[in-house]
Write a protein that holds these residues in place. Structure first.
Motif, PDB file in Angstrom:
ATOM      1  N   ALA A 153       0.994  -1.253  -0.038  1.00 47.47           N
ATOM      2  CA  ALA A 153       0.076  -0.050   0.066  1.00 47.47           C
ATOM      3  C   ALA A 153       0.866   1.142  -0.016  1.00 47.47           C
ATOM      4  O   ALA A 153       1.880   1.357   0.541  1.00 47.47           O
ATOM      5  CB  ALA A 153      -0.780  -0.029   1.127  1.00 47.47           C
ATOM      6  N   ILE A 154       0.328   2.285  -0.555  1.00 52.39           N
ATOM      7  CA  ILE A 154       1.105   3.638  -0.715  1.00 52.39           C
ATOM      8  C   ILE A 154      -0.059   4.488  -0.422  1.00 52.39           C
ATOM      9  O   ILE A 154      -1.101   4.347  -0.459  1.00 52.39           O
ATOM     10  CB  ILE A 154       1.770   3.826  -2.329  1.00 52.39           C
ATOM     11  CG1 ILE A 154       0.689   3.879  -3.194  1.00 52.39           C
ATOM     12  CG2 ILE A 154       2.839   2.875  -2.364  1.00 52.39           C
ATOM     13  CD1 ILE A 154       1.274   4.352  -4.517  1.00 52.39           C
ATOM     14  N   TYR A 155       0.475   5.897  -0.086  1.00 53.58           N
ATOM     15  CA  TYR A 155      -0.506   6.977   0.291  1.00 53.58           C
ATOM     16  C   TYR A 155      -1.259   7.259  -0.938  1.00 53.58           C
ATOM     17  O   TYR A 155      -0.878   6.915  -2.010  1.00 53.58           O
ATOM     18  CB  TYR A 155       0.277   8.042   0.603  1.00 53.58           C
ATOM     19  CG  TYR A 155       0.930   8.003   1.981  1.00 53.58           C
ATOM     20  CD1 TYR A 155       0.231   8.299   3.042  1.00 53.58           C
ATOM     21  CD2 TYR A 155       2.314   8.186   2.162  1.00 53.58           C
ATOM     22  CE1 TYR A 155       0.880   8.039   4.737  1.00 53.58           C
ATOM     23  CE2 TYR A 155       2.944   8.097   3.492  1.00 53.58           C
ATOM     24  CZ  TYR A 155       2.237   8.076   4.549  1.00 53.58           C
ATOM     25  OH  TYR A 155       2.527   7.989   5.771  1.00 53.58           O
ATOM     26  N   LEU A 160      -1.563  12.845  -1.137  1.00 49.77           N
ATOM     27  CA  LEU A 160      -0.271  13.518  -1.498  1.00 49.77           C
ATOM     28  C   LEU A 160      -0.556  14.782  -1.953  1.00 49.77           C
ATOM     29  O   LEU A 160       0.531  15.730  -1.842  1.00 49.77           O
ATOM     30  CB  LEU A 160       0.355  12.474  -2.468  1.00 49.77           C
ATOM     31  CG  LEU A 160       0.865  11.454  -1.997  1.00 49.77           C
ATOM     32  CD1 LEU A 160       1.497  10.350  -3.406  1.00 49.77           C
ATOM     33  CD2 LEU A 160       1.882  11.476  -1.255  1.00 49.77           C
ATOM     34  N   LEU A 161      -1.555  15.169  -2.637  1.00 48.30           N
ATOM     35  CA  LEU A 161      -2.137  16.569  -2.947  1.00 48.30           C
ATOM     36  C   LEU A 161      -2.138  17.453  -1.652  1.00 48.30           C
ATOM     37  O   LEU A 161      -1.863  18.556  -1.640  1.00 48.30           O
ATOM     38  CB  LEU A 161      -3.430  16.479  -3.802  1.00 48.30           C
ATOM     39  CG  LEU A 161      -3.140  15.785  -5.261  1.00 48.30           C
ATOM     40  CD1 LEU A 161      -4.839  15.565  -5.840  1.00 48.30           C
ATOM     41  CD2 LEU A 161      -2.218  16.554  -5.946  1.00 48.30           C
ATOM     42  N   ARG A 162      -2.830  16.767  -0.614  1.00 45.93           N
ATOM     43  CA  ARG A 162      -2.997  17.855   0.634  1.00 45.93           C
ATOM     44  C   ARG A 162      -1.606  17.710   1.316  1.00 45.93           C
ATOM     45  O   ARG A 162      -1.632  18.592   2.250  1.00 45.93           O
ATOM     46  CB  ARG A 162      -4.043  16.925   1.374  1.00 45.93           C
ATOM     47  CG  ARG A 162      -5.426  16.964   0.883  1.00 45.93           C
ATOM     48  CD  ARG A 162      -6.407  16.566   1.975  1.00 45.93           C
ATOM     49  NE  ARG A 162      -6.127  14.947   2.338  1.00 45.93           N
ATOM     50  CZ  ARG A 162      -6.619  14.009   1.772  1.00 45.93           C
ATOM     51  NH1 ARG A 162      -7.503  14.181   0.822  1.00 45.93           N
ATOM     52  NH2 ARG A 162      -6.311  12.951   2.313  1.00 45.93           N
ATOM     53  N   PRO A 168       8.405  12.369  -0.753  1.00 44.41           N
ATOM     54  CA  PRO A 168       9.379  11.432  -0.604  1.00 44.41           C
ATOM     55  C   PRO A 168       9.562  10.038  -0.244  1.00 44.41           C
ATOM     56  O   PRO A 168      10.150   8.998  -0.865  1.00 44.41           O
ATOM     57  CB  PRO A 168      10.537  12.243   0.266  1.00 44.41           C
ATOM     58  CG  PRO A 168       9.942  13.499   0.268  1.00 44.41           C
ATOM     59  CD  PRO A 168       8.488  13.440   0.167  1.00 44.41           C
ATOM     60  N   GLU A 169       8.600   9.627   0.628  1.00 42.18           N
ATOM     61  CA  GLU A 169       8.336   8.333   1.239  1.00 42.18           C
ATOM     62  C   GLU A 169       7.736   7.521  -0.179  1.00 42.18           C
ATOM     63  O   GLU A 169       7.848   6.303  -0.159  1.00 42.18           O
ATOM     64  CB  GLU A 169       7.510   8.347   2.526  1.00 42.18           C
ATOM     65  CG  GLU A 169       7.984   8.891   3.561  1.00 42.18           C
ATOM     66  CD  GLU A 169       6.859   9.031   4.863  1.00 42.18           C
ATOM     67  OE1 GLU A 169       6.672   8.007   5.336  1.00 42.18           O
ATOM     68  OE2 GLU A 169       6.190  10.139   4.866  1.00 42.18           O
ATOM     69  N   THR A 170       6.793   8.340  -0.553  1.00 40.96           N
ATOM     70  CA  THR A 170       5.967   7.589  -1.608  1.00 40.96           C
ATOM     71  C   THR A 170       7.114   7.261  -2.650  1.00 40.96           C
ATOM     72  O   THR A 170       6.684   6.244  -3.590  1.00 40.96           O
ATOM     73  CB  THR A 170       4.851   8.612  -2.076  1.00 40.96           C
ATOM     74  OG1 THR A 170       4.165   8.692  -0.962  1.00 40.96           O
ATOM     75  CG2 THR A 170       4.027   7.848  -3.241  1.00 40.96           C
ATOM     76  N   PHE A 171       8.040   8.166  -3.299  1.00 38.93           N
ATOM     77  CA  PHE A 171       8.765   8.043  -4.209  1.00 38.93           C
ATOM     78  C   PHE A 171       9.446   6.670  -4.001  1.00 38.93           C
ATOM     79  O   PHE A 171       9.817   5.797  -4.789  1.00 38.93           O
ATOM     80  CB  PHE A 171       9.872   9.268  -4.203  1.00 38.93           C
ATOM     81  CG  PHE A 171      10.868   8.947  -5.394  1.00 38.93           C
ATOM     82  CD1 PHE A 171      10.544   9.090  -6.840  1.00 38.93           C
ATOM     83  CD2 PHE A 171      12.101   8.657  -5.221  1.00 38.93           C
ATOM     84  CE1 PHE A 171      11.398   8.825  -7.763  1.00 38.93           C
ATOM     85  CE2 PHE A 171      12.995   8.410  -6.274  1.00 38.93           C
ATOM     86  CZ  PHE A 171      12.766   8.351  -7.491  1.00 38.93           C
TER      87      PHE A 171
END
Length: 190
Positions: A153-155, A160-162, A168-171
């Motif tokens: 799972a990712i954000y 991520l817009l908010r 950076p964690e999502t990258f």
């Protein structure tokens, strides 16, 4: 139980299993390659998705497209669906009763696709798919295996817009997905 895409889509479009059917404009069934090795699952449609009948077409969808591009994927190579197929009012989290009414459609989509990798987009999808007590802030990017399928799972792109501080964690999570795709799907161009 529908065992073809046509029958499943017909059943889903006619669904009146919860109150969301009364407020929807369109059922948002899913989008992408019906034989995809990678499946992305969000929580439910927003306003733009409800208007167009396609998942992830608003600002969060544009960000998801950008995220896929980072790891050399696009909508033609993956399948995108949601836990619930109709928009919850004011984009609120889908209620458990709504998720329960819809989860069978998602399970049948997954059974038809037979993906090697499932990526949950956000907490709601992760709790429905990976485990009930999933904590997105501490468990995003971790891999889980069930029934021969690798899941993470990712954000959610809307999160991520908010909150751009999560990017950076999502990258890093995206790079992990890219690595898993290379390992399990044999894509040398990724």
């Amino acid at each position: 139980m529908a065992d073809t895409w046509e029958a499943l889509k017909r059943d889903c479009m006619a669904c009146r299993g919860c109150a969301l059917a009364d407020t929807r404009t369109n059922v948002v069934f899913g989008d992408g390659a019906e034989d995809a090795e990678i499946m992305f699952i969000g929580e439910g449609p927003g306003q733009h998705e409800d208007e167009q009948g396609v998942p992830f077409v608003g600002k969060a969808g544009q960000l998801l497209d950008d995220m896929l591009e980072i790891i050399h994927l696009d909508r033609t190579k993956v399948y995108i669906a949601n836990v619930v197929k109709c928009r919850p009012p004011q984009n609120r989290d889908p209620l458990n009763v709504e998720q329960d009414a819809c989860i069978g459609f998602l399970r049948r989509q997954t059974a038809l696709i037979r993906p090697k990798i499932i990526v949950c987009l956000g907490r709601i999808a992760a709790k429905a798919i990976i485990k009930e007590d999933f904590k997105i802030t501490s468990e995003h990017g971790q891999w889980f295996a069930r029934g021969g399928v690798q899941m993470t799972a990712i954000y959610h792109p809307a999160a991520l817009l908010r909150d751009v501080s999560k990017r950076p964690e999502t990258f890093e999570d995206l790079k992990s997905i890219q690595s898993k795709v290379r390992e399990l799907c044999g894509h040398t161009d990724i």
